[in-house]
Design an enzyme around this catalytic site. Sequence first.
Site, PDB file in Angstrom:
ATOM      1  N   ALA A 113       0.886  -1.073   0.179  1.00 40.71           N
ATOM      2  CA  ALA A 113       0.475  -0.246  -0.175  1.00 40.71           C
ATOM      3  C   ALA A 113       0.592   1.405   0.107  1.00 40.71           C
ATOM      4  CB  ALA A 113      -0.998  -0.036   1.166  1.00 40.71           C
ATOM      5  N   ARG A 115       0.741   4.171   1.849  1.00 41.16           N
ATOM      6  CA  ARG A 115       1.544   4.197   3.315  1.00 41.16           C
ATOM      7  C   ARG A 115       2.740   3.858   3.437  1.00 41.16           C
ATOM      8  NH1 ARG A 115      -3.713   1.840   3.220  1.00 41.16           N
ATOM      9  NH2 ARG A 115      -3.060  -0.081   5.147  1.00 41.16           N
ATOM     10  N   TYR A 116       2.837   2.435   2.983  1.00 42.75           N
ATOM     11  CA  TYR A 116       3.989   1.586   4.007  1.00 42.75           C
ATOM     12  C   TYR A 116       5.392   1.853   1.713  1.00 42.75           C
ATOM     13  CZ  TYR A 116       0.339  -0.593   5.926  1.00 42.75           C
ATOM     14  OH  TYR A 116      -0.412  -1.322   6.901  1.00 42.75           O
ATOM     15  N   THR A 117       5.384   2.336   1.112  1.00 42.43           N
ATOM     16  CA  THR A 117       5.931   2.336   0.275  1.00 42.43           C
ATOM     17  C   THR A 117       6.230   4.441   0.023  1.00 42.43           C
ATOM     18  OG1 THR A 117       4.898   2.321  -1.385  1.00 42.43           O
ATOM     19  CG2 THR A 117       5.680   0.661  -0.768  1.00 42.43           C
TER      20      THR A 117
END
Length: 777
Positions: A113, A115-117
């Site tokens: 997602a 928000r994680y990368t």
Amino acid sequence: MNEVLELEDVIKESFTQYAGAVIQSRALVDVRDCIKPSARQVYYSLFTDKFTSDKPFKKTLKAIGSAMRFYIHGDASCEGIIMRSGQPFAMRYPLIEIEGSYGTLTETGNWAASRYTSSRLSSISNYLLQDTNKYTINEWIDNYDDTEQYPRVLSSLGYYNIVNGSTGIAVGLASSIPQFNLGEVNNALIKLLQDENVSDDDILCYPDFATGATLINKTEVATSLKQGKGKACILQATINYDDKEKTLIVTDLPYGVYTNTICSEVAKLVSENPDIGITGINDLTGEDVCIKIYLDKTVDQEKIKQILYANTSLQKSYSINMTMLEDGRFPKIYGWRQALQAHLDHEKIVYINLYQQELNKLEHRLKIVEGIIKAIAQIDEVIKIIKQSPSTKEANINLQKLLIIDEEQAKAILDMKLSRLAKLEVDKFIEEKIQLLDRISTIKAILKSEELLKQEMIKRFQEVSNKFSDKRRTVIAERAAAKTTKTAKEKVAAIPEDVVVYMNKDRYIKSIPVKSYRRGKEQVINLFKTTTADMVMLFTSTGRMFRIKLNTIKTCGMNDKGTAVGSIVQLEPDEYVLNIVPNTAQQDFILFTTKKGIVKKTKLKDYISNTQNLRGIKAVSIKDDDELLSVSLGYDTDNIILVTGNGYSIRFAADDINAQGKTAGGVKGITLNDSDYVASTILCNEEDPIFIFEEGGYGKIIANKVFQSQGRGGKGQKIKINNIILCAMSVKITDELYLVHSSNNVSSIKISTIPFSTKNDTSEKLSSKIVLDIYTL
């Protein structure tokens, strides 16, 4: 009725506008920078908001937010552009760097997602964007709320994004551009820049996909790229065999294929054909592809490979349709040359705009510096005027009058700090003026000279190549594709087998499986490796050609007699086969030589066909008083040496002979003395030495360079001989000569044991026995 007609007009107009919008704004790349409009919006927003390679990573969610200033679609598709642009297996040269999981080749869209990368533009993207501004790009587009503008095309100096390829489906149009190697593309651009008449073959770049694999239809792809449309690339995965584990290991996939797809296809193949010989499959793919396919111990792994290629996506096509937008508006099919030229034309415009912008800045700065230098030269008067002037405006006017300068120069003087009046600072202004004048002179020269402008472009292309070029990943080959059949059993029966084919001195054709072939001492005529799916062309002593299917010849062992040529084709009395050639041969031409010195060159492709011909066609016309001596395959870069029985030789380039039609009679290769005749034809490079063999067992080795080039048709140069020359051939130092004696015994001599001679040296006695024939393996 009128209302219906009006509705039809409204629908037609609406769909026409929609089609135009999809073509121009979504599906197709601009030929100038090879980027789609939506991707251009994303890259430009990230560049202007400092998501660049020299800045720390920022969350992909922020990158999406930045792109939304221009991006006209949803955030999900925006994330898709960003993540795909950072996948090394999707982009040949990723334009975005991703920190975190950008997905794997197991399945599409499996990235983490947003928000994680974290994301930022890669360093190579700077060459797309860094010179993109209002001065260099002439046309800008309003964003969706008319608050900002983005460029219709990126500057793209030194880097052509065609290397990353593209696919797109518009309304009534589609595009499919393969990927290429950056170093090869930049070299091609440089060649085209240096010589607008350079041949298509010299600038052609073969596809080089991010996932590697092997492209197996080189000739078809070359034609498609030159035309901009045609036969698709046929790609085959790299499959190695581990004999210890009895396992096929897949390491490279055709572009666009995911490992989940392969596993599903193999599982289906096994379920439909339980006896196929595959016992299991294991997908170990991480950053690199690794699929293990376990085989039964008794199965032929080569046949299983062919079954897998034929029935799964381990062999897949990538179509070639280079439809791109001209000037960002009009769809057009571009051939490879036209695409490169369009990019060069775009770069020239950007460079000219860039240099003109720099020139304007430099000339403006020069004007300011010259005004300051004038002021420093009369500093006391300048200070006096400033002190006595009632206002800044009056001071400006008075300075203009005193120094004969304009308002801008006067303002610059008034804005100066007193500390800049120190002697050291004065010297800096003088030095700056010198540097400005030098740079202005350089830029004006570039703008006036097409050649200097080209040199600047070449420097940038070389700079980008030095920084980012890498080795090819896709292997280029020419071989038959595996064809899908209804069941695996049918496919097993239809799998072509690799064989070694040759004709022996008794005119028997042998087709021996590669795994069974061993190098022996049997005299062979034109040995080659092919498959049982190939055809073979037979050229005879009367100038006829036959074409036979190789799978009609019984495969035999090394000690078997083979298949008699006369049992396959109908030969005339005293007619015999001189040479055999695979229907898939890769040489450029066939050379026919007669004993009276006539040579005829015909393009090899003129003979190649998929149709069997057992009755024969005329391949060359021969005069009644002449005799066909040899039929040879050659490349356009070869040299031709004709050697006569009485010891004359002539050497000329293959290019000195124009290619003729199949039934033509040829041209004079050498002028012969009475009773002389051509004994041998040699096609060679400029390195391998020449072996001369005479009656009585005499022979000698002569360095290639001794045979000096001269015009075709001359008398040639004399070679000192003891007896009539039986044959001459190009050899390698590592070769071994085999001499067939009258007793049918065969003896051998290593080439390395024969000392080099000049053409005026006497030949050595190599055999005391009568020699009927001589050959090398």
